[in-house]
Design a protein around this motif. Structure first.
Motif, PDB file in Angstrom:
ATOM      1  N   ALA A 176     -63.559 -28.311 -29.859  1.00 33.96           N
ATOM      2  CA  ALA A 176     -62.288 -27.775 -29.373  1.00 33.96           C
ATOM      3  C   ALA A 176     -62.501 -26.885 -28.159  1.00 33.96           C
ATOM      4  N   ILE A 177     -63.571 -26.103 -28.163  1.00 30.45           N
ATOM      5  CA  ILE A 177     -63.851 -25.205 -27.037  1.00 30.45           C
ATOM      6  C   ILE A 177     -64.188 -26.013 -25.787  1.00 30.45           C
ATOM      7  N   ALA A 178     -64.986 -27.061 -25.949  1.00 28.26           N
ATOM      8  CA  ALA A 178     -65.338 -27.898 -24.801  1.00 28.26           C
ATOM      9  C   ALA A 178     -64.086 -28.506 -24.172  1.00 28.26           C
ATOM     10  N   GLN A 179     -63.183 -29.009 -25.005  1.00 27.41           N
ATOM     11  CA  GLN A 179     -61.972 -29.624 -24.457  1.00 27.41           C
ATOM     12  C   GLN A 179     -61.013 -28.584 -23.880  1.00 27.41           C
ATOM     13  N   GLU A 180     -61.068 -27.366 -24.410  1.00 27.90           N
ATOM     14  CA  GLU A 180     -60.248 -26.293 -23.833  1.00 27.90           C
ATOM     15  C   GLU A 180     -60.740 -25.947 -22.426  1.00 27.90           C
ATOM     16  N   ILE A 181     -62.061 -25.912 -22.250  1.00 26.38           N
ATOM     17  CA  ILE A 181     -62.649 -25.638 -20.937  1.00 26.38           C
ATOM     18  C   ILE A 181     -62.238 -26.722 -19.942  1.00 26.38           C
ATOM     19  N   ILE A 182     -62.238 -27.969 -20.409  1.00 26.90           N
ATOM     20  CA  ILE A 182     -61.830 -29.087 -19.553  1.00 26.90           C
ATOM     21  C   ILE A 182     -60.342 -28.976 -19.214  1.00 26.90           C
ATOM     22  N   SER A 183     -59.513 -28.598 -20.194  1.00 26.30           N
ATOM     23  CA  SER A 183     -58.067 -28.491 -19.958  1.00 26.30           C
ATOM     24  C   SER A 183     -57.734 -27.405 -18.948  1.00 26.30           C
ATOM     25  N   LYS A 184     -58.626 -26.424 -18.814  1.00 26.33           N
ATOM     26  CA  LYS A 184     -58.434 -25.343 -17.835  1.00 26.33           C
ATOM     27  C   LYS A 184     -58.902 -25.750 -16.440  1.00 26.33           C
ATOM     28  N   GLY A 185     -59.404 -26.978 -16.302  1.00 25.64           N
ATOM     29  CA  GLY A 185     -59.814 -27.478 -14.992  1.00 25.64           C
ATOM     30  C   GLY A 185     -61.179 -27.027 -14.535  1.00 25.64           C
ATOM     31  N   LYS A 186     -62.002 -26.519 -15.455  1.00 22.33           N
ATOM     32  CA  LYS A 186     -63.329 -26.033 -15.057  1.00 22.33           C
ATOM     33  C   LYS A 186     -64.298 -27.195 -14.798  1.00 22.33           C
ATOM     34  N   ALA A 187     -64.085 -28.324 -15.477  1.00 21.76           N
ATOM     35  CA  ALA A 187     -64.908 -29.512 -15.282  1.00 21.76           C
ATOM     36  C   ALA A 187     -64.149 -30.729 -15.799  1.00 21.76           C
TER      37      ALA A 187
END
Length: 318
Positions: A206-217
């Motif tokens: 969930a944390i990995a996908q949250e980071i992606i949803s924030k546009g970081k990668a």
């Protein structure tokens, strides 16, 4: 040339063997083996080992810098050197024969001045259109601002180059804030990106996908050590688990993984196969002693195992 690597803090690495490490004694060592080192340089070397090509851009100076250039030339790696007056650092790894313990002595990097940094930015801005991937890997040396990789992210994004970053600390945070194509954190660095002290295995997806949803990668490949890696995009989470092997050294394993990832990406492979090659290369690097990177025959053997296991439904968890 589709792939360019950047190394701001390269090193001339040497490893040797001695029977046993003892204080206050003159220790007889085997003849040392010298290798070019540093994040992006190791990525370029591993790409070459696996049959690919890249341009290695790096900062170097002094006799160690000259030896670095010679070693890479002997390996047939195309290079662009940003010259500095300060000597390139040298690292030492000593393997104790009696125990197989490995002792790694890392030296501080040389300070990189403003002129060299401006040249670096200029070189990246002038990369030809054929370049599809830029890999910035390794720590930042003294004299380099924490947002330097982030500055390069802006250039890569503007030029339409897929930017892959493998670093840590504030440099990782600031670069992720600009948004990149792929990040390869370990679990500790994933925690850092999430602003947490630590995260559990239950939380990591969930944390990995949250980071992606924030546009970081766009893509996260989270290194899990001997357990392989987790691939995360906005649409999927998958795990690639390598076979159990006898580890000899973890030196260069992360760089070999990045090399496998970017090489497969440059060949247009799907993400599952991309991560499999990354895990195979990283695992293969742990099978070699000292500072040696992966061997292609080991990479191919592990890839074959992963493919067979995947066909049986056991190699990649969905």
């Amino acid at each position: 040339m589709k792939i360019v690597t950047l190394t701001l803090n390269p090193s001339l690495d040497k490893h040797t063997y001695t029977e046993r490490l003892l204080p206050d004694k003159k220790l007889r060592c085997d003849e040392p083996v010298y290798e070019a080192g540093g994040g992006g340089i190791n990525v370029s070397r591993a790409i070459k080992i696996m049959g690919g090509e890249s341009l290695a851009i790096y900062v170097a100076g002094g006799p160690a810098g000259e030896q670095l250039e010679k070693l890479l030339r002997e390996e047939g790696i195309e290079q662009y050197i940003i010259k500095i007056e300060q000597p390139t650092r040298e690292n030492l790894t000593v393997i104790e024969k009696s125990t197989a313990n490995q002792y790694r002595f890392g030296m501080p990097g040389s300070e990189v001045g403003e002129a060299a940094l401006k040249e670096c930015i200029s070189v990246i801005e002038e990369l030809p259109d054929e370049v599809e991937f830029l890999v910035a890997s390794g720590s930042l040396p003294p004299g380099v601002a924490e947002d330097f990789y982030a500055q390069l992210a802006e250039i890569a994004n503007r030029k339409g180059i897929k930017y892959i970053v493998d670093t840590s600390g504030k440099a990782l945070e600031k670069t992720a804030d600009k948004g990149v194509y792929l990040l390869k954190p370990n679990l500790g660095e994933l925690s850092q990106l999430a602003g947490k002290e630590e995260i559990s295995a239950i939380e990591q997806e969930a944390i990995a996908q949250e980071i992606i949803s924030k546009g970081k990668a766009e893509i996260l490949v989270v290194s899990l050590g001997p357990r392989g890696a987790m691939l995360a995009t906005k649409d999927q989470v998958e795990y690639v688990v390598p076979p159990t092997i006898k580890q000899k050294s973890t030196v260069g394993a992360g760089d070999s993984m990045v090399a496998g990832l970017v090489l497969a990406l440059s060949r247009g492979e799907n993400l599952r196969d991309v991560v499999q090659r990354g895990v195979a290369a990283g695992t293969a690097a742990t099978m070699t002693a000292g500072t040696e990177l992966c061997r292609n025959e080991d990479v191919e053997t592990i890839l074959e195992w992963l493919n067979k296991t995947d066909e049986k439904g056991g190699g990649i968890d969905h």
